[in-house]
Design an enzyme around this catalytic site. Structure first.
Site, PDB file in Angstrom:
ATOM      1  N   CYS A   4     -10.303   8.682  -0.007  1.00  0.00           N
ATOM      2  CA  CYS A   4      -9.877   7.320   0.287  1.00  0.00           C
ATOM      3  C   CYS A   4     -11.085   6.433   0.575  1.00  0.00           C
ATOM      4  O   CYS A   4     -11.891   6.726   1.464  1.00  0.00           O
ATOM      5  CB  CYS A   4      -8.916   7.314   1.476  1.00  0.00           C
ATOM      6  SG  CYS A   4      -8.500   5.655   2.062  1.00  0.00           S
ATOM      7  N   GLY A  93      -0.050  -6.140  -5.383  1.00  0.00           N
ATOM      8  CA  GLY A  93      -1.495  -6.335  -5.465  1.00  0.00           C
ATOM      9  C   GLY A  93      -2.325  -5.358  -4.657  1.00  0.00           C
ATOM     10  O   GLY A  93      -3.523  -5.558  -4.492  1.00  0.00           O
ATOM     11  N   HIS A 100      -3.977  -1.962   4.966  1.00  0.00           N
ATOM     12  CA  HIS A 100      -5.019  -2.885   5.420  1.00  0.00           C
ATOM     13  C   HIS A 100      -4.490  -4.309   5.393  1.00  0.00           C
ATOM     14  O   HIS A 100      -3.539  -4.623   4.685  1.00  0.00           O
ATOM     15  CB  HIS A 100      -6.290  -2.753   4.576  1.00  0.00           C
ATOM     16  CG  HIS A 100      -6.113  -3.044   3.117  1.00  0.00           C
ATOM     17  ND1 HIS A 100      -5.521  -2.147   2.250  1.00  0.00           N
ATOM     18  CD2 HIS A 100      -6.444  -4.120   2.373  1.00  0.00           C
ATOM     19  CE1 HIS A 100      -5.501  -2.657   1.030  1.00  0.00           C
ATOM     20  NE2 HIS A 100      -6.051  -3.865   1.076  1.00  0.00           N
TER      21      HIS A 100
END
Length: 114
Positions: A4, A93, A100
Site C-alpha cells: 500500500c 475517483g 484518505h
C-alpha cells in the site's frame, strides 16, 4: 499492508512532506496540489475505503475531522473555508486503496466538483 502506497508513506519508506502526525493519523502535502493548500489526512490503520468503515473503526473519521479543524485554525484558512474530499471506489475517483481525506483551501473551490 506491505504493498500500500499510503502505508509506505506512513512508515517512512516513501518520503513525504509531513503536515501533522499523531498516533492515529498522518497528514502530508499532496504531490499534485489542486489548491494553494492541499494535503491528505490518512488513518495509520489500513482501511481500504469508506466502504470498510464499521462500528469498530468509525471513530477514526471523527478524529480526522477534528484534526482537520485544528489544522485549519493553525494554518490560517479556517475563516475563509475549505473542502474535505473522500473518494470511494473507481467511479468515485479513488486511486489509492487506503482511506484518505483531501483537504483543499486557499482559493474558491467551485461547485459542482466535476
Amino acid at each position: 499492508m506491505s504493498d500500500c502506497l499510503f502505508c509506505k508513506i506512513i512508515n517512512g519508506e516513501i518520503p513525504s512532506q509531513k503536515v501533522y502526525e499523531d498516533d492515529k493519523v498522518y497528514a502530508f502535502n499532496d504531490i499534485d496540489p489542486q489548491a494553494p493548500v492541499h494535503f491528505l489526512v490518512v488513518p495509520k490503520q489500513h482501511i481500504s475505503s469508506a466502504l470498510e468503515i464499521n462500528d469498530s473503526n468509525s471513530a477514526i473519521v471523527g478524529h480526522v475531522f477534528a484534526v482537520v479543524a485544528n489544522l485549519a485554525k493553525e494554518m490560517g484558512f479556517a475563516d475563509k473555508g475549505y473542502r474535505i474530499v473522500n473518494n470511494c471506489g473507481e467511479d468515485g475517483g479513488q486511486t489509492v486503496g487506503h482511506l484518505h481525506f483531501h483537504v483543499l483551501a486557499g482559493r474558491n473551490i467551485g461547485w459542482p466538483p466535476g
